[in-house]
Write a protein that holds these residues in place. Structure first.
Motif, PDB file in Angstrom:
ATOM      1  N   ALA A  61      -6.274   1.724   0.454  1.00 32.29           N
ATOM      2  CA  ALA A  61      -5.166   2.232   1.275  1.00 32.29           C
ATOM      3  C   ALA A  61      -5.690   2.966   2.506  1.00 32.29           C
ATOM      4  O   ALA A  61      -5.176   2.785   3.618  1.00 32.29           O
ATOM      5  CB  ALA A  61      -4.281   3.159   0.446  1.00 32.29           C
TER       6      ALA A  61
ATOM      7  N   PHE B 174       0.823  -1.212   0.000  1.00 30.33           N
ATOM      8  CA  PHE B 174       0.000   0.000   0.000  1.00 30.33           C
ATOM      9  C   PHE B 174       0.856   1.260   0.000  1.00 30.33           C
ATOM     10  O   PHE B 174       0.357   2.349  -0.280  1.00 30.33           O
ATOM     11  CB  PHE B 174      -0.940   0.000   1.210  1.00 30.33           C
ATOM     12  CG  PHE B 174      -2.040  -1.006   1.113  1.00 30.33           C
ATOM     13  CD1 PHE B 174      -3.149  -0.757   0.329  1.00 30.33           C
ATOM     14  CD2 PHE B 174      -1.962  -2.214   1.787  1.00 30.33           C
ATOM     15  CE1 PHE B 174      -4.172  -1.683   0.224  1.00 30.33           C
ATOM     16  CE2 PHE B 174      -2.979  -3.152   1.694  1.00 30.33           C
ATOM     17  CZ  PHE B 174      -4.076  -2.888   0.912  1.00 30.33           C
TER      18      PHE B 174
ATOM     19  N   LEU C   6       1.902   3.433  -4.288  1.00 34.38           N
ATOM     20  CA  LEU C   6       1.405   4.817  -4.336  1.00 34.38           C
ATOM     21  C   LEU C   6       1.915   5.610  -5.540  1.00 34.38           C
ATOM     22  O   LEU C   6       1.148   6.399  -6.117  1.00 34.38           O
ATOM     23  CB  LEU C   6       1.762   5.545  -3.042  1.00 34.38           C
ATOM     24  CG  LEU C   6       0.894   5.198  -1.826  1.00 34.38           C
ATOM     25  CD1 LEU C   6       1.498   5.770  -0.547  1.00 34.38           C
ATOM     26  CD2 LEU C   6      -0.531   5.713  -2.011  1.00 34.38           C
TER      27      LEU C   6
END
Length: 281
Positions: free
Chosen positions: A249, A229, A233
């Protein structure tokens, strides 16, 4: 023996009152100010420590630069994506260790009975523990993240907001996961080694593109170790907004937050005092 009364633990509504929230905010800022003042007492050491961390990170950037000099794409990841991956990962870790630097020492505080000093003060125990220490070297990580963003990031208004959101998500995942693995000490005794290994595993896997992992490895990165997570990004938020991923997330951050709080305050009921006396300003 010092015991913890669950009825006396601070509640969200209690600190949601404007006056008490302002006093709590002043307390947090005062702790951060004192931590920084302590770090700056030996300025040369502070500058060298932070500088060496920047150099350490730059070495990895050079490595990736050499790689992308020969191979322009890595399973869909370009050089800018990997640079922003390092910015988000190093920045999130740096903010956590700078402002909530005691997170990695919770298991030691539990095993050695050093939580007493926090339990005797009218402050939220977990917050007080987290903000009572600063990692000097982590300031170098924060500066490094900002430098990488300045060199490779989208510097438009929207780009800055997305980078800020990525930093917040990364920081919160680091904080709550670190609290969770350190709270194992309430039930398992001295778990410094185990907690450190899990923490280092999260830190390590956040610096690699998720596309190089397949099958079970990828599942682990989005479940047991929520490193995926953070490392996704740059693709799922900074390159383009992948709404399902962003919601997932945010969901994992909330889940880790709840689990961390439950484990910490639940563990306090099992905590055995070290009968230590001490004062904190």
């Amino acid at each position: 023996m010092l015991t913890v009364d669950s009825k006396r633990l601070p509640t969200i509504s209690e600190y949601g009152q404007p006056g008490k929230f302002k006093r709590l905010l002043r307390f947090v800022l005062a702790c951060w100010k004192l931590n920084l003042a302590g770090a700056m007492e030996f300025r040369l050491s502070f500058l060298l420590t932070a500088g060496m961390m920047i150099i350490n990170n730059v070495v990895w950037i050079v490595f990736w630069g050499i790689y992308f000099g020969r191979f322009h794409v890595l399973n869909g990841w370009e050089m800018q994506d990997v640079m922003m991956l390092w910015a988000v990962a190093a920045g999130g870790f740096g903010v956590m260790a700078t402002f909530f630097g005691n997170a990695t020492r919770i298991s030691n505080l539990i095993a050695t009975g050093q939580l007493d000093i926090y339990l005797t003060q009218p402050k939220p125990v977990l917050l007080h523990v987290l903000i009572s220490r600063m990692s000097v070297s982590a300031i170098g990580d924060v500066l490094f993240a900002l430098l990488i963003y300045a060199a490779f990031g989208d510097k438009s208004g929207l780009g800055f907001l997305k980078f800020a959101l990525a930093m917040v998500l990364s920081t919160l995942i680091f904080i709550f996961f670190t609290v969770i693995v350190n709270c194992l000490a309430f039930w398992l005794g001295s778990t410094e080694g185990l907690s450190l290994q899990l923490y280092n595993a999260l830190l390590t896997f956040t610096t690699y593109p998720t596309s190089i992992f397949k099958g079970l490895g990828k599942i682990v990165l989005f479940t047991v170790l929520p490193a995926g997570f953070i490392s996704y990004l740059p693709i799922g938020l900074l390159r383009e907004v992948d709404l399902p991923f962003i919601l997932a997330a945010i969901g994992i951050v909330l889940f880790l937050c709840v689990v961390a709080i439950i484990l910490f305050y639940g563990g306090l009921r099992r905590y055995s005092s070290g009968n230590m006396m001490g004062l904190r300003r």
